[in-house]
Scaffold this active site. Structure first.
Site, short mmCIF file in Angstrom:
data_model
loop_
_atom_site.label_atom_id
_atom_site.label_comp_id
_atom_site.label_asym_id
_atom_site.label_seq_id
_atom_site.Cartn_x
_atom_site.Cartn_y
_atom_site.Cartn_z
N LYS A 87 0.89 -1.17 0.00
CA LYS A 87 0.00 0.00 0.00
C LYS A 87 0.93 1.22 0.00
CE LYS A 87 -1.60 3.02 2.06
NZ LYS A 87 -1.27 4.44 1.68
N SER B 26 5.26 8.71 9.48
CA SER B 26 5.42 9.58 10.66
C SER B 26 5.30 8.75 11.94
CB SER B 26 4.36 10.67 10.63
OG SER B 26 3.08 10.07 10.52
N CYS C 188 14.14 11.24 5.82
CA CYS C 188 14.08 10.90 7.24
C CYS C 188 15.48 10.96 7.84
CB CYS C 188 13.47 9.53 7.44
SG CYS C 188 14.49 8.26 6.74
N GLU D 274 9.69 17.47 14.35
CA GLU D 274 10.12 17.15 12.98
C GLU D 274 9.48 18.17 12.04
OE1 GLU D 274 8.65 13.50 11.00
OE2 GLU D 274 10.65 13.37 10.11
#
Ligand code: NAD
Length: 492
Positions: free
Chosen positions: A181, A234, A289, A390
């Site tokens: 997905k 996340s 990231c 972040e």
């Protein structure tokens, strides 16, 4: 179906049981080029009933695939590697169009995707067990690895080709069948990769693709036949996916967000350090990231690197990544741009000084794009909320520390632990840092400490939920279960 038909379709198709299938979903989302605002496709939000169809196809394919010898299974990966290499330019262009990164960044990500396919092609030896001959008179003992069954991966927007390849090649090489997905923001790259998978002749149902968002994810997490879930995204969603998947008895490895610090000691090489940190902070528009987001300058490094990093931020060429010479593209959506600009304002309210301000960027010819220029915030208060948040945009915060010990303390108080780097010419400082810094991926004079495919991708703290990481030998552990066999064969 040809490449153009699948990717130019108004609405993307799912790939289930070896066929391209139209979703009956009532809901869909637009897929938009973040640099030009051009509408590229629509992505269906596949309902749970259709996700169940993909899991059923994978389940059906599993018994025959598990019995296919590992040496035959990897032949499909060799073909996929060649196909990806042959289509590299077209794929890179597609990644740039839907994600906004530059063509060079897109090609680099594809190289990393292919690296994983190469490593997974070694499964015939990577998957070997071990044995003890004669543990007792006439008795032998061995450990063998077996695949799990149907496994699923849920991936984020920022590496549309590489991150699915942290999972897919290992999963199927180990004899599992697979459902992907991908992010609904960048679904076209996955569609293109699945066209190439179809070209390899991989048996129907071994690899399946479903588009969608939360409903599709939840359907995978709840489906009793899905044995393992890999997630990247996340931290809030990673924590949720980990909790829900493990509560249903599944294996789960969930990689979350990051706030990556880099420490600069006064003895760091000025030019290399500046270039490397600027590339880490502003490359991919800060949407890696492993992007450096906090620079902790020790002692007299503070003044020099504020000046140097300001020059690097101000001179970076921002634009549509497809155009020659562009060094940084837009952020992924209009909402991301607003969020990043809001966090810059919050940092200023908390006491940071804006040295280079990337807000209100206007790129000639691309006025509709989601551009934020590189931003440098100095004197960021370490205790402020922005130093823990972040940002996921091209924003670098600068903090000062008096010595390495204080800098390491600042690193270790962060909630995240994806990456931490040190810039120095001292071996002793490097050794202390690699032993004491609480992050899973450590860089010494390296700004994006991304492990090669034969090493695990080792986030920790709020950046990772699980035990076994993605890539390399951890992937083989994750995608297989061990059996120990104790055998006695008496002589007749
Ligand atoms: P995201 O969490 O919004 O989405 C990731 C995936 O989760 C997507 O496929 C999305 O459809 C799905 N999803 C989103 N909300 C959900 C919900 N409520 N329930 C179930 N599924 C849901 O992340 P993103 O914006 O696509 O990616 C950026 C994030 O990913 C950043 O935080 C970044 O640090 C992180 N990331 C981490 C790594 C790593 O290795 N640790 C690598 C790449 C990206």
């Amino acid at each position: 179906m040809s490449t153009t038909e699948v990717t130019s379709a108004a609405r993307l198709l799912n790939y289930i049981g070896g066929s391209w299938v139209e979703s009956q979903a009532e809901d869909e989302l637009p897929v938009v080029n973040p640099a030009t605002a051009e509408l590229l496709s629509h992505v269906p939000l596949t309902p749970s009933s259709e996700v169940a169809g993909a899991v059923a196809a994978a389940s059906q394919a599993f018994p025959a695939w598990r019995e296919t010898p590992a040496g035959e299974r990897v032949q499909y990966l060799f073909k996929l590697k060649t196909l990806l290499e042959n289509h590299l330019d077209e794929l890179a262009r597609g990644i740039t169009m839907e994600s906004g990164k530059t063509l060079a960044e897109s090609a680099g990500e594809l190289r990393r995707a292919i690296d994983n396919i190469e490593v997974a092609s070694g499964i015939p030896s990577l998957m070997q067990g071990y044995n003890s001959d004669g543990i007792a008179p006439g008795i032998d003992e061995m450990m063998i690895r077996r695949p799990l069954g149907v496994v699923a991966a849920i991936t984020p927007f920022n590496f549309p080709a590489m991150i699915p390849c942290w999972f897919l090649p290992y999963a199927i090489a180990c004899g599992n069948t697979f459902v992907l997905k991908p992010s609904e923001k960048v679904p076209r790259t996955a569609a293109k990769i699945f066209e190439l998978i179809a070209e390899t002749g991989l048996p129907a149902g071994v690899a399946n693709l479903i588009h969608g968002s939360k409903e599709a994810v939840d359907a995978l997490l709840d489906h009793p036949e899905v044995r393992a879930v890999s997630f990247v995204g996340s931290s809030a969603v990673a924590r949720y996916v980990y909790g829900r998947a493990t509560s249903k008895g599944k294996r789960a490895q969930c990689q979350g967000g990051a706030k990556n610090p880099v420490i600069i000691l006064p003895d760091a090489d000025p030019r290399m350090t500046t270039e490397t940190i600027a590339e880490s902070a502003f490359g991919c528009a800060g949407q890696r990231c492993l992007a450096a987001t906090l620079a902790i300058a020790v002692g007299e490094a503070g003044d020099e690197f504020t000046r140097r990093l300001a020059e690097a931020a101000a001179s970076r060429k921002v634009g549509y990544g497809i155009e020659a010479g562009v060094q940084m593209g837009p952020v992924i959506t209009r909402e991301s741009k607003q969020r990043v600009e809001g966090l810059i304002a919050q940092g200023i309210r908390e006491g940071a000084k804006v040295i280079v301000d990337g807000r209100k960027a206007q790129i000639r010819g691309h006025e509709q794009g989601n551009f934020v220029r590189p931003t440098l915030l100095a004197e960021m208060p370490p205790a402020g909320s922005i130093a823990q948040t972040e940002i996921f945009g091209p924003v670098l915060g600068l903090i000062r520390a008096k010595d390495l010990e204080e800098a390491i303390r600042l690193v270790n108080r962060l909630n995240y632990g994806n990456m931490a780097c040190l810039f120095t010419s001292s071996g002793a400082a490097a050794r202390q840092f690699r032993r004491e810094a609480q992050a899973g991926n450590i860089g010494i004079n390296v700004g994006v400490a991304s492990p090669m495919a034969y090493f695990p991708f080792c986030g920790m703290k709020d950046s990772f939920f699980g035990d076994l990481h993605g890539q390399g030998r951890d992937a083989v552990e994750f995608y297989t279960e061990k059996k120990v066999v104790v055998e006695r064969w008496p002589k007749a």
